[in-house]
Scaffold this active site. Structure first.
Site, mmCIF file in Angstrom:
data_model
loop_
_atom_site.group_PDB
_atom_site.id
_atom_site.type_symbol
_atom_site.label_atom_id
_atom_site.label_comp_id
_atom_site.label_asym_id
_atom_site.label_seq_id
_atom_site.Cartn_x
_atom_site.Cartn_y
_atom_site.Cartn_z
ATOM 1 N N GLY A 72 3.361 14.141 8.172
ATOM 2 C CA GLY A 72 3.510 15.575 8.038
ATOM 3 C C GLY A 72 2.179 16.228 7.715
ATOM 4 O O GLY A 72 1.263 15.575 7.188
ATOM 5 N N GLY A 121 5.729 11.012 7.861
ATOM 6 C CA GLY A 121 6.662 11.789 8.660
ATOM 7 C C GLY A 121 6.868 11.247 10.053
ATOM 8 O O GLY A 121 7.892 11.523 10.690
ATOM 9 N N GLU A 144 2.344 7.528 0.677
ATOM 10 C CA GLU A 144 2.480 8.712 -0.185
ATOM 11 C C GLU A 144 1.951 8.535 -1.601
ATOM 12 O O GLU A 144 1.485 9.503 -2.217
ATOM 13 C CB GLU A 144 3.940 9.157 -0.219
ATOM 14 C CG GLU A 144 4.422 9.849 1.051
ATOM 15 C CD GLU A 144 4.673 8.889 2.201
ATOM 16 O OE1 GLU A 144 4.787 9.356 3.353
ATOM 17 O OE2 GLU A 144 4.753 7.660 1.948
ATOM 18 N N ASP A 152 9.079 9.577 1.349
ATOM 19 C CA ASP A 152 10.148 10.535 1.639
ATOM 20 C C ASP A 152 10.615 10.354 3.076
ATOM 21 O O ASP A 152 10.615 9.248 3.583
ATOM 22 C CB ASP A 152 9.682 11.970 1.347
ATOM 23 C CG ASP A 152 8.524 12.419 2.231
ATOM 24 O OD1 ASP A 152 7.800 11.546 2.769
ATOM 25 O OD2 ASP A 152 8.328 13.642 2.389
#
Length: 341
Positions: A72, A121, A144, A152
């Protein structure tokens, strides 16, 4: 032959109807196809159109350039947070996780052809689909904790479900897997040489998922095989101090390198990430994504996220100033409060 073309290049996505297949191409190669909000919205909108279209039987996702999807666009999220625009940052995470859920529930075959970077992502838009075909150039990771965040895009669900304690090792260290290793681990589903990937895409249009078997190559040896028992022994511990203690007790180059890697990451992020992974192991995917959204909304307001993204992705000095800098100084009450309903 393409019977319809839907160009959405302005938002980093090209969608085409080719025979009975829907073909999606991430087209932001200069950013390694990192997902921004416009791309997320375009992907989700296209899947809504195709899931009810009786003429679309299969969806194929690819990335233009040298990467599938590097994650992301957290640099933009950080900028929004620093500007005080928390609503925009929250919207990004909410819509990204909604897309992940839509892929998981998509009623037709959804295949990702993966090369180069497949991180963060990028796993969220692939791992929840039916098939992940990877090449020898693919690199999988959930990095992350290195940016003061937490695994996530559904990782709190899919990482703990890998064999043994492998998912906890990957989620805490951000260790990278080659394409072949990703298949061994269960994140990929088939291994195809990179020079045949384009040909496979065309064959999928003609023959559907059956084409995968004709292009799959034998898997190279699993490079993690020699350390799987050590991973299970150390990362099955209940707490982060126990994980570190078990690694310290091992007299091996792998254990020393793993310790060094963990000590480069945010101590706080390691603590909340372990808590998230253990919670996700007991949830279904939709519940895990909802829990990740609550956590993300809280983490993006903490100094660790802004500092981690700065050090790793903005200034790239790779010298984050974590607060606190030592695991011993992480407040357990702060970690517990992050997971309150």
């Amino acid at each position: 032959m393409a019977s319809e073309g839907i160009a959405a290049e302005a938002v980093g996505l090209e969608a085409r109807r080719v025979g009975r297949a829907g073909r999606l191409m991430l087209r932001r190669p200069q950013a390694l196809n990192a997902l921004d909000l416009a791309m997320i919205r375009a992907l989700h909108a296209q899947l809504r159109l195709w899931q009810d279209d009786p003429e679309i039987e299969i969806v194929i996702l690819e990335g233009e350039g040298r990467a599938f999807c590097a994650g992301g666009d957290v640099r933009r999220v950080r900028a929004e947070v620093l500007a005080g625009d928390f609503e925009a940052a929250e919207t990004f995470f909410a819509e990204e996780y909604a897309l992940n859920a839509a892929i998981a529930h998509f009623p037709k075959p959804y295949l990702s052809l993966m090369h180069g970077a497949c991180m963060g992502g990028g796993l969220g838009i692939s791992v929840h689909g039916s098939d992940r075909i990877v090449t020898e150039t693919a690199v999988f990771a959930m990095p992350e904790t290195a940016i003061g965040f937490a695994p996530d895009v559904g990782a709190s669900y899919f990482l703990p479900r890998l064999a043994g304690a492998l998912g906890f090792y990957l989620g805490l260290t951000g260790a990278r897997l080659t394409g072949a290793d990703a298949v061994h681990a269960g994140l990929g589903t088939a291994f195809v040489p990179s020079e045949r990937l384009a040909e496979l895409g065309d064959a999928l249009v003609r023959d559907g998922r059956a084409a995968i078997a004709h292009f799959s190559a034998p898997l190279p040896a699993y490079s993690l095989a020699p350390v799987l028992s050590a991973i299970d022994q150390s990362f099955s511990a209940e707490s982060l101090p126990d994980i570190l203690a078990r690694l310290e007790a091992m007299d091996s180059d792998w254990a020393r390198a793993t310790l060094a890697e963990l000590r480069r990451h945010s101590p706080s992020a390691l603590c909340w990430s372990l808590t998230s992974l253990k919670a996700g192991a007991r949830m279904d995917l939709d519940s895990a994504l909802a829990a990740e959204l609550r956590l993300a909304q809280r983490l993006m307001r903490l100094p660790e996220f802004a500092e981690g993204v700065r050090a790793m992705l903005v200034d790239k000095d790779r010298k984050p100033r974590w607060q606190p800098a030592r695991l011993e100084d992480v407040d357990p009450r702060m970690i517990r409060d992050l997971f309150r309903p």
